[in-house]
Design an enzyme around this catalytic site. Structure first.
Site, PDB file in Angstrom:
ATOM      1  N   SER A 284      -3.098  13.538   7.389  1.00 37.25           N
ATOM      2  CA  SER A 284      -4.032  13.064   6.373  1.00 37.25           C
ATOM      3  C   SER A 284      -5.458  13.003   6.902  1.00 37.25           C
ATOM      4  CB  SER A 284      -3.609  11.664   5.916  1.00 37.25           C
ATOM      5  OG  SER A 284      -4.608  11.066   5.113  1.00 37.25           O
TER       6      SER A 284
ATOM      7  N   THR B  30      -6.628  18.299  -1.309  1.00 37.22           N
ATOM      8  CA  THR B  30      -6.193  17.387  -2.377  1.00 37.22           C
ATOM      9  C   THR B  30      -7.179  17.456  -3.532  1.00 37.22           C
ATOM     10  OG1 THR B  30      -5.032  15.924  -0.854  1.00 37.22           O
ATOM     11  CG2 THR B  30      -5.703  14.972  -2.958  1.00 37.22           C
TER      12      THR B  30
ATOM     13  N   PRO C   9       1.254  14.630   3.907  1.00 40.88           N
ATOM     14  CA  PRO C   9       0.204  13.775   4.469  1.00 40.88           C
ATOM     15  C   PRO C   9       0.303  12.355   3.904  1.00 40.88           C
ATOM     16  CG  PRO C   9      -0.706  15.177   2.740  1.00 40.88           C
ATOM     17  CD  PRO C   9       0.720  15.602   2.926  1.00 40.88           C
TER      18      PRO C   9
ATOM     19  N   TYR D  21      -9.785  15.653   2.099  1.00 36.80           N
ATOM     20  CA  TYR D  21     -10.540  15.078   0.987  1.00 36.80           C
ATOM     21  C   TYR D  21     -11.962  15.598   1.120  1.00 36.80           C
ATOM     22  CZ  TYR D  21      -6.945  11.677  -0.316  1.00 36.80           C
ATOM     23  OH  TYR D  21      -5.791  11.082  -0.748  1.00 36.80           O
TER      24      TYR D  21
ATOM     25  N   LYS E 225      -3.360  21.140  -3.404  1.00 37.24           N
ATOM     26  CA  LYS E 225      -2.367  20.077  -3.549  1.00 37.24           C
ATOM     27  C   LYS E 225      -2.732  19.156  -4.714  1.00 37.24           C
ATOM     28  CE  LYS E 225      -0.192  16.287  -0.937  1.00 37.24           C
ATOM     29  NZ  LYS E 225      -0.710  15.057  -1.565  1.00 37.24           N
TER      30      LYS E 225
ATOM     31  N   TYR F 169       0.837  -1.202   0.000  1.00 40.27           N
ATOM     32  CA  TYR F 169       0.000   0.000   0.000  1.00 40.27           C
ATOM     33  C   TYR F 169       0.875   1.257   0.000  1.00 40.27           C
ATOM     34  CZ  TYR F 169      -2.869   3.880   1.348  1.00 40.27           C
ATOM     35  OH  TYR F 169      -3.451   5.130   1.368  1.00 40.27           O
TER      36      TYR F 169
ATOM     37  N   HIS G  78       0.562  13.019  -6.290  1.00 37.58           N
ATOM     38  CA  HIS G  78       0.009  12.072  -5.308  1.00 37.58           C
ATOM     39  C   HIS G  78       0.962  10.880  -5.134  1.00 37.58           C
ATOM     40  CE1 HIS G  78      -4.086  11.384  -3.353  1.00 37.58           C
ATOM     41  NE2 HIS G  78      -3.368  10.363  -2.927  1.00 37.58           N
TER      42      HIS G  78
ATOM     43  N   ALA H 222      -1.586   8.437   4.619  1.00 33.06           N
ATOM     44  CA  ALA H 222      -2.710   7.803   5.321  1.00 33.06           C
ATOM     45  C   ALA H 222      -2.249   6.630   6.196  1.00 33.06           C
ATOM     46  CB  ALA H 222      -3.724   7.307   4.291  1.00 33.06           C
TER      47      ALA H 222
END
Length: 368
Positions: free
Chosen positions: A107, A156, A78, A130, A231, A25, A255, A80
């Site tokens: 995040s 983002t 950031p 988000y 971003k 991930y 990203h 996750a």
């Protein structure tokens, strides 16, 4: 473990320590991962033009970001699900960034809440946002970040849908059962269901607002007084629109090469964005930074600072807070050395003439 001498060495340790699903991930990019490799390789095509016989006995790396003074132009991006890397997760990262005198960006999809991160003690922190379909959720989250003392919103803008990350599809990625998206826990949005591809991709498809557009930047400004960093900008056209929208700054980001594959490396897109912003708002770079030399190259191309993501997560997996502190220390020391060997004593001394890009080498006459 042996002595760690650069930030890249943490990745191999993280790979050994983490379950495959977690490591993949963090490490993977979109589709062919061309941009993932290019984010690094593009730095290696930029060469130095160092100036000599300059007194470099004192070097000042301090700068300010949106009016906040920090010790160096190196900040934490950031990322996750940090508790998937280490039990201390975002707490450890927050403490390490604070100890280094720099900014941490938390995040939206953190495994620790804005309040929990604020409780780790003093520090300048930004909140990555988000935009969910349910705008009440967004409004609530922004308010909580404000109350918890966060100083800016990093919006983002490159994720109306999640990029195709094939490792996550193969692994049927889902957040481990003992973890939740802490900021959404009370809203029944904290859990991610197992899906027949990537659980995160399904979550995004269900929750994240695909209608997001420039008018929503104005909406965000109407609900918060915090400065907004956009971003995910990689073109001059969008840089001009970001300036026009009243954004406080731009983060040039792809990203971490996890969204659209075959976009240029961020370091390759940087100068175009800086030129378009015309000095009206600061431009920051996110993506591919692994060395102090990379930081210098970004600043020479007009960035006001950089954000580092994966190295923080890999160091966190390897050594917790001490690992993150070490990453920030190594990058700081390498950057200081690069400044000294290039003949720069302050960030203002770092200029376009200190580097040579592919484009410069195609020009017939040297730039003097």
């Amino acid at each position: 473990m042996g002595e760690i001498t650069n930030v890249m060495e943490y990745q191999a340790i993280a790979k050994q320590k983490l379950p495959k699903m977690a490591y993949d991930y963090y490490a993977s990019g979109a589709e062919d991962e061309w941009t993932l490799k290019e984010n690094r390789e593009a730095f290696s095509r930029i060469l130095f033009r160092p100036r000599i016989l300059i007194d470099v006995s004192k070097i000042d790396m301090t700068t300010s970001v949106l009016g906040f003074k920090i010790s160096m132009p190196i900040m934490v991006a950031p990322t996750a699900f940090q508790k998937m890397a280490h039990p201390d997760g975002e707490y450890a990262t927050a403490r390490a960034a604070s100890a280094a005198g720099t900014i941490m960006t938390l995040s939206s999809w953190a495994t620790s809440s804005v309040e929990e991160v604020a409780s780790t003690g003093p520090g300048i922190r930004f909140f990555q946002l988000y935009v969910y379909k349910d705008r009440k959720v967004v409004e609530q989250l922004v308010r909580r970040a404000e109350r918890a003392g966060f100083k800016a919103i990093a919006l983002t803008v490159d994720t109306p849908r999640l990029g195709r990350r094939e490792a996550d599809i193969k692994n049927r990625f889902v957040l481990p059962p003992h973890l939740t998206l802490k900021n959404f826990e009370g809203l029944d949005l904290g859990k991610m269901d197992q899906a027949n591809d990537s659980g995160l991709a399904s979550y995004v498809a269900g929750q994240i607002d695909r209608t997001l557009s420039w008018k929503d930047v104005n909406w965000l400004q109407s609900i918060t007084s915090l400065p907004i960093l956009v971003k995910g900008v990689v073109t001059a056209e969008d840089a001009r629109l970001a300036v026009h929208s009243g954004a406080a700054g731009i983060i040039v980001s792809n990203h971490g090469a996890r969204q659209l594959d075959y976009v240029p490396a961020t370091i390759s897109a940087l100068e175009e964005v800086v030129t378009a912003a015309q000095g009206r708002i600061p431009v920051y770079l996110d993506g591919g930074v692994r060395r102090g030399t990379d930081v210098f190259k970004a600043l020479a191309l007009g960035a006001s600072g950089i954000f580092v993501g994966r190295p923080v997560v890999f160091a966190l997996a390897a050594e917790g807070e001490a690992g993150v502190r070490n990453v920030l220390r190594m990058l700081r020391e390498e950057f200081e050395l690069t400044m000294a060997l290039s003949g720069c004593t302050t960030l203002a001394d770092i200029s376009r003439s200190h580097i040579l890009t592919d484009g410069d080498r195609l020009r017939p006459t040297p730039r003097l």
